[in-house]
Design an enzyme around this catalytic site. Structure first.
Site, short mmCIF file in Angstrom:
data_model
loop_
_atom_site.label_atom_id
_atom_site.label_comp_id
_atom_site.label_asym_id
_atom_site.label_seq_id
_atom_site.Cartn_x
_atom_site.Cartn_y
_atom_site.Cartn_z
N HIS B 81 0.84 -1.20 0.00
CA HIS B 81 0.00 0.00 0.00
C HIS B 81 0.88 1.25 0.00
O HIS B 81 1.83 1.35 0.79
CB HIS B 81 -0.91 -0.01 1.23
CG HIS B 81 -2.11 0.85 1.09
ND1 HIS B 81 -2.04 2.24 1.08
CD2 HIS B 81 -3.42 0.54 0.95
CE1 HIS B 81 -3.26 2.73 0.93
NE2 HIS B 81 -4.11 1.74 0.86
N ALA B 170 9.64 9.14 10.07
CA ALA B 170 8.16 9.15 10.04
C ALA B 170 7.60 9.86 8.83
O ALA B 170 6.38 9.90 8.64
CB ALA B 170 7.61 9.78 11.32
N GLY B 171 8.44 10.43 7.98
CA GLY B 171 7.99 11.04 6.74
C GLY B 171 7.15 12.27 6.97
O GLY B 171 7.59 13.24 7.56
#
Lengths: 301, 301
Positions: B81, B170-171
């Protein structure tokens, strides 16, 4: 608290004032919940879906009999649905916190009460009946109101309660206990009654069809259609979708399609989920995934 | 009492201990209801379905961010995903007694909080975004975690809150408000990924399909199947059954059948009723006919 469902079927589906009064009198009974009222003018029949504990039903059901017997005169009654009495059939169904045995006891007690109060012959059926020849509603009702006097004169057809001859205007009544059933009608795109009758014969157990299905074909005159009128007596074993698909297939044999179907009265959520799971090929689905169930659950964790 | 649904999607679907801790920490928040937790190992993603009022969510959502950011390192993260962040997307959805405007306010307030506390870039989306180029989740997420530094350097891609460069592990995070959607996967009887991708392209709005459908094709390696992974963003207008039937038809073009489908997380009862009504050609059916609804209704008349 015990929840027992009671689904009296009365032989009035056309006079709205009569139906409304019966419903209002039921609503006035403490502890009686009137969940649903469905009337069908073609059938000339109404179905009340009630719930309560044994005490509420013991108080309320005789009141329904009183009102129906006063208002409904079966001499000259016309309707597509077979009927034996003003109050035709009254099943008790265990839903929550009640056992089938308790519902049988309740059925017998109310049968005794109404037969005496209204001089009404009463037959027990389904789980309340210990006589296999008088277990099935159709077997007891066969001959209907018009054939009742002759039937009651035969050996083996004395009623379980009440007088040995029919009530002159209210006929006889059938009372008992059973599992939840689904009343389901499928309307076919034809006015040929023979098609509905053939399809009904194909799908019902009595003539070789699916085990937990009762069905009959009736005309819907005012619409120029016919109807397969169905009772699913154990939806867990014989699900709605299988019956629907079989009706479609059997009707197609005559070049006839399904116009629509209808569920009469209440249906357990599980029966609907079954059908969704079948048609959408849903895997691993649970009632807990329904948002409204989750919101209402008591588990706030 | 207001019920706002919040459905954070986090980029962990394989380490059960991590997922369990995130769920337990949420359950410990007063007024927070953890309705459902769904994890998908192939997607490497978990979806938490939560409900509460603005106060409970204001207290609880930053706690989720804290736990997810501590446990999930996206460098080296692999999953089917697409993902931009450890907490990838957090929508707020008005369910009862809350308006979309209130959910937008809540989304912005929580976005401000977590961006500051965790030095995390945050993009607003859907109803919380006033920029059409940054409204759609897919547009914001395009490039994923790996392409984030390059994207954020471009004009027009500075985040709505937080630093101008990605959080190293964590982007970035996407937060907003929207209507209830249904997450729905349909598994096809083939291992040819191209089939799933073609079917997805056929059904989704972005490439010419149904209006309120987002879809993508992904492999299910361990099962030798492929999946059309779908979001139904307005089931009232574009219902489940229509999408299912279209997928069946489009897959058949490649000689491929549907093995099964699954609903991920929660689904409104009305969406299921829609499908039952369609397949059974049910006429005049109402949610009030569902027995459990009637029993739970407050109307005891």
């Amino acid at each position: 608290m015990a929840v027992i469902e009671c689904v009296p079927n009365v032989s009035e589906g056309r006079r709205q004032d009569v139906i409304d009064k019966l419903a209002d009198d039921l609503r006035a009974i403490p502890g009686m919940r009137v969940l649903d009222v469905q009337s069908d003018a073609a059938h000339n029949r109404s179905v009340f879906t009630l719930a309560g504990d044994a005490a509420a039903l013991t108080a309320g059901i005789p009141t329904l009999f009183e009102g129906a017997i006063a208002a409904i005169d079966l001499t000259g009654h016309q309707g597509e649905h077979p009927r034996l009495g003003a109050v035709d059939v009254t099943p008790f169904i265990p839903i929550e916190g009640a056992t089938m045995a308790e519902c049988v006891t309740l059925a017998k007690s109310i049968a005794a009460t109404v037969s005496e109060r209204f001089s009404l012959p009463v037959y027990l059926y389904e789980e309340a009946s210990s006589n296999p020849a008088r277990k099935n509603l159709e077997d007891i009702r066969r001959g209907e109101f018009e054939g009742l006097a002759a039937k009651m004169a035969q050996p083996g057809w004395a009623p379980d309660f009440g007088p040995a001859t029919p009530h002159p205007t209210a006929g006889a009544s059938v009372i008992g206990a059973r599992m939840a059933l689904i009343a389901y009608n499928i309307n076919l795109n034809t006015n040929r009654l023979a098609v509905a009758k053939k399809v009904a014969a194909a799908i019902r157990m009595s003539s070789g069809g699916l085990r937990y299905v009762k069905a009959m074909g009736i005309p819907l005159e005012d619409r120029g259609l016919v109807q397969v009128s169905i009772n699913l007596t154990n939806y867990e074993k014989t699900p709605i979708f299988r019956v629907f698909d079989l009706v479609k297939r059997e009707a197609a044999r005559y070049g006839v399609s399904v116009v629509e179907s209808e569920i009469v009265g209440l249906v357990p959520a599980a029966a609907l989920r079954q059908s969704v799971e079948y048609y959408l090929q849903l895997e691993g689905f649970s009632g807990d995934q329904v948002l409204e169930n989750k919101l209402r659950s008591d588990d706030r964790r």
